[in-house]
Design an enzyme around this catalytic site. Structure first.
Site, mmCIF file in Angstrom:
data_model
loop_
_atom_site.group_PDB
_atom_site.id
_atom_site.type_symbol
_atom_site.label_atom_id
_atom_site.label_comp_id
_atom_site.label_asym_id
_atom_site.label_seq_id
_atom_site.Cartn_x
_atom_site.Cartn_y
_atom_site.Cartn_z
ATOM 1 N N LEU A 170 3.465 4.273 13.283
ATOM 2 C CA LEU A 170 2.173 3.885 13.874
ATOM 3 C C LEU A 170 1.801 2.444 13.566
ATOM 4 O O LEU A 170 1.062 1.818 14.329
ATOM 5 C CB LEU A 170 1.071 4.824 13.356
ATOM 6 C CG LEU A 170 1.293 6.317 13.663
ATOM 7 C CD1 LEU A 170 0.147 7.140 13.098
ATOM 8 C CD2 LEU A 170 1.434 6.551 15.162
ATOM 9 N N GLY A 192 6.265 -3.344 4.355
ATOM 10 C CA GLY A 192 6.605 -2.123 5.071
ATOM 11 C C GLY A 192 7.905 -1.480 4.638
ATOM 12 O O GLY A 192 8.541 -0.764 5.419
ATOM 13 N N GLU A 193 8.325 -1.703 3.392
ATOM 14 C CA GLU A 193 9.581 -1.128 2.918
ATOM 15 C C GLU A 193 9.564 0.395 2.996
ATOM 16 O O GLU A 193 10.571 1.037 3.359
ATOM 17 C CB GLU A 193 9.859 -1.569 1.479
ATOM 18 C CG GLU A 193 11.187 -1.035 0.945
ATOM 19 C CD GLU A 193 11.450 -1.458 -0.497
ATOM 20 O OE1 GLU A 193 12.236 -0.762 -1.168
ATOM 21 O OE2 GLU A 193 10.865 -2.468 -0.947
ATOM 22 N N ARG A 194 8.424 1.061 2.652
ATOM 23 C CA ARG A 194 8.350 2.524 2.701
ATOM 24 C C ARG A 194 8.546 3.020 4.127
ATOM 25 O O ARG A 194 9.274 3.999 4.378
ATOM 26 C CB ARG A 194 6.998 3.020 2.159
ATOM 27 C CG ARG A 194 6.848 2.926 0.660
ATOM 28 C CD ARG A 194 5.506 3.478 0.192
ATOM 29 N NE ARG A 194 5.433 4.925 0.289
ATOM 30 C CZ ARG A 194 4.744 5.605 1.202
ATOM 31 N NH1 ARG A 194 4.041 4.956 2.118
ATOM 32 N NH2 ARG A 194 4.727 6.926 1.201
ATOM 33 N N ASN A 225 1.289 -5.054 -2.039
ATOM 34 C CA ASN A 225 1.632 -3.917 -2.903
ATOM 35 C C ASN A 225 0.463 -3.516 -3.798
ATOM 36 O O ASN A 225 0.196 -2.334 -4.018
ATOM 37 C CB ASN A 225 2.848 -4.252 -3.770
ATOM 38 C CG ASN A 225 4.145 -4.162 -2.989
ATOM 39 O OD1 ASN A 225 4.268 -3.353 -2.078
ATOM 40 N ND2 ASN A 225 5.104 -5.003 -3.315
ATOM 41 N N ARG A 252 -2.247 -1.115 -2.657
ATOM 42 C CA ARG A 252 -1.936 0.297 -2.529
ATOM 43 C C ARG A 252 -2.502 1.059 -3.719
ATOM 44 O O ARG A 252 -2.840 0.475 -4.735
ATOM 45 C CB ARG A 252 -0.422 0.518 -2.452
ATOM 46 C CG ARG A 252 0.216 -0.126 -1.238
ATOM 47 C CD ARG A 252 1.698 0.191 -1.180
ATOM 48 N NE ARG A 252 2.310 -0.412 -0.018
ATOM 49 C CZ ARG A 252 2.300 0.117 1.203
ATOM 50 N NH1 ARG A 252 1.685 1.281 1.391
ATOM 51 N NH2 ARG A 252 2.882 -0.484 2.212
ATOM 52 N N GLN A 257 11.655 -8.066 -3.912
ATOM 53 C CA GLN A 257 10.397 -7.323 -3.707
ATOM 54 C C GLN A 257 9.849 -6.885 -5.071
ATOM 55 O O GLN A 257 10.562 -6.259 -5.848
ATOM 56 C CB GLN A 257 10.694 -6.100 -2.837
ATOM 57 C CG GLN A 257 9.673 -4.981 -2.890
ATOM 58 C CD GLN A 257 8.326 -5.357 -2.299
ATOM 59 O OE1 GLN A 257 7.383 -5.533 -3.043
ATOM 60 N NE2 GLN A 257 8.255 -5.486 -0.981
#
Length: 597
Positions: A73, A90-92, A125, A128, A50
């Site tokens: 969600l 979606g690692e976070r 990424n 963001r 990643q």
């Protein structure tokens, strides 16, 4: 990108493939209907390749709290590997779900062709807002294997200039990237350093000796870059140095790398090339002066003539057969600048003039300009010869007309004129003596007059007045600080052209002009310089000296973070030392008890 092997593999694949749009919906290998599944967290692994390496711990805790209350969600995206899954996006959310104590997480399982998975991760990424800048730079640099900066900018929803700046930042060596990550080095300064080759960056880094100093780095950058808007040659000239070509198309012109210093701001990062072009410009000017027969006049005031670079410049002209006269030895007519309404507004910015008054000022200035222009145009008819002022630092030139001042005839006498009696002098000498005596009397009168005025002011309530300083008082204070407290070196380094263009004007005229154009920022700079210069070292520090204590406190408003960093380092060393001392004292106390027992 830390996984270099994977990068190389991806680049080889990319080189063989035709560039195609990145869309997570179209990169699936087959048109399988996507469904959200609740997957066991234990069956999901984080992708070790990643591109995003840093996550904000506090932000992660906040997300975990939100997930506890509302759940996940937005499903994460994973790809299948054997019986388990690897996160694509979606690692976070995955990490926060584990912190929240969940056992499962909603996910969409997708299949990706070839190496598209890494590219999808990168773009996801980069979209963001909290991506660490050096990681962002490395990620964008990876994408250039497939897309040009314009296309990358469109995909990320960013400006092309932003992309180019990040691409340049990717060229920073690791040592400087570390300073950017810690926040010690600003992105702007990082981009400026990245303009240089890795070898040059390494030399800059080594000169810091492990301790980052933004001012030191900025000075190194400034010393090795040149503002091309101030160049003495035509930037579009590709024949000045044929091998180098024109500056407008040069890859080492920062404007050609994405407006790194602002829209259209051209900065050269090749010291040798710039200096060679300057030298060639000077040689061309010398050859032109010989051919056309005009005089070259170094723009050097008499009291600066002994500076080394000025002496070398004068010697250079003399080697080419020029007889060099400094401005003080010449009558000079400079080419007048035509006044404009804007220049009149600037000149009278301290006065509240209406449009009619401004126009009247402009009309008067235009009349003066016409007279000055006529004098310039007819200079040769009055015995002046064509010439060029040349600035010895920048090699910029100004068109002028000059005439060598007539030297007074020298006559030999056993005593200088001021020591001879009147009856020993010729009538012309007697006139000179009378005028000299009168001049001296005026000086003495002015000395007494000034002293009396000062004493009168001191005896009044002037000092105790409860009024803010007027503009004239601030201007007077600024000149006083400059003349009495700022040394020659600091005057040259920080306050060049403090009084503007002094020309052949009297000191009273210069001061009057300074008052008219005075800006409070000038006084602020003087005071701030003195604050940094008038502290005390040696046995004085920020805890035992009035001056140092006040300076230290004032600087925390502007450099709190840097000061705290230094304080933490000293505090850490102090605690280690105190710990050793306590241990040693404890041992000695034990020895004392033993001896007494």
């Amino acid at each position: 990108m830390e996984t270099k092997t994977k990068q190389k593999a991806i680049r080889k694949t990319a080189a063989r493939k035709k560039a195609r749009p990145i869309n997570t919906k179209t990169n699936v290998t087959k048109d399988t209907p996507l469904q959200v599944q609740d997957l066991d967290l234990a069956s999901i692994a984080i992708d070790s390749d990643q591109p995003r390496k840093t996550l904000n711990g506090e932000s992660l805790k906040q997300l975990a709290q939100s997930i506890k209350e509302y759940g996940v969600l937005q499903p994460i995206t994973v790809r299948k590997t054997g019986k388990n899954f690897i996160i694509v996006m979606g690692e976070r959310r995955f990490r926060a779900s584990k912190l929240a104590g969940l056992k499962t997480i909603p996910a969409m399982v997708r299949e990706y062709a070839d190496n598209d998975v890494l590219e999808v991760q990168i773009i996801e990424n980069l979209q963001r807002k909290d991506v660490e800048p050096t990681e962002e730079a490395e990620a964008i640099a990876f994408l250039t294997d497939r897309y040009d900066p314009t296309e990358i900018a469109k995909r990320l929803g960013r400006s092309e200039n932003f992309v180019r700046q990040r691409l340049k930042l990717a060229g920073l060596i690791e040592g400087f990237k570390a300073f950017v990550r810690t926040g010690e080095m600003s992105l702007g300064l990082g981009v400026a350093v990245a303009l240089f080759e890795p070898g040059e960056q390494q030399m800059m880094l080594e000169s810091l000796e492990g301790k980052f100093n933004a001012n030191q780095v900025k000075r190194m950058v400034d010393n090795q870059t040149f503002d091309l808007s101030k160049a003495p040659f035509d930037l579009a000239d590709d024949k000045l140095l044929p091998k180098a070509g024109s500056c407008t198309l040069c890859p080492f012109n920062a404007a050609n790398q994405g407006n790194l210093f602002g829209e259209g701001h051209m900065v050269c990062t090749r010291t040798a090339c710039f200096e060679n072009k300057k030298t060639k410009t000077l040689m061309n000017l010398i050859e032109r002066a010989k051919k056309e027969g005009f005089r070259l006049v170094p723009k050097i005031r008499y009291y600066w003539k002994d500076e080394e670079h000025n002496q070398l410049f004068i010697a250079h002209l003399e080697e080419h057969g020029f007889i060099v006269h400094l401005p003080d030895a010449l009558e000079i007519i400079e080419k007048p600048m035509e006044p404009t309404l804007e220049s009149i507004k600037e000149k009278n910015h301290y006065r509240d003039l209406n449009e009619k008054e401004l126009q009247d000022e402009l009309d008067e200035a235009m009349q003066e300009h016409m007279l000055a222009q006529e004098r310039f145009d007819t200079a040769e008819d009055h015995g002046f010869e064509h010439g060029m002022f040349i600035h010895t630092d920048s090699y910029h030139t100004e068109e002028i007309y000059v005439k060598v001042k007539e030297a007074a005839e020298e006559e030999t006498h056993p005593l200088p004129l001021e020591k001879r009696k009147m009856d020993e002098c010729t009538p012309e000498e007697q006139i000179a003596k009378i005028e000299a005596r009168e001049y001296r009397k005026k000086e003495i009168e002015n000395n007494k007059l000034f002293e009396e005025v000062v004493q009168m002011v001191r005896d009044t309530e002037y000092i105790d007045m409860d009024k803010p300083l007027s503009k004239d008082e601030m201007a007077a204070f600024a000149i006083s600080l400059y003349q009495n407290n700022i040394g020659y070196h600091n005057q040259s380094q920080y306050f060049q052209n403090f009084f503007g263009d002094t020309g052949n004007r009297s000191r009273e005229e210069i001061v009057a002009d300074f008052r008219k154009n005075f800006k409070e920022a000038t006084l602020n700079r003087l005071i701030r310089l003195l604050l940094t210069k008038q502290v005390h070292f040696g046995e004085s520090n920020h805890t035992n000296n009035w001056t140092n204590i006040s300076f230290y406190s004032a600087m925390k408003e502007y450099h709190k973070k840097d000061i705290e960093t230094i304080e933490v380092r000293y505090d850490k060393d102090r605690k280690k030392r105190e710990k050793r001392l306590k241990e040693r004292i404890k041992e000695l106390q034990q020895q004392v008890k033993t001896l007494k027992g």
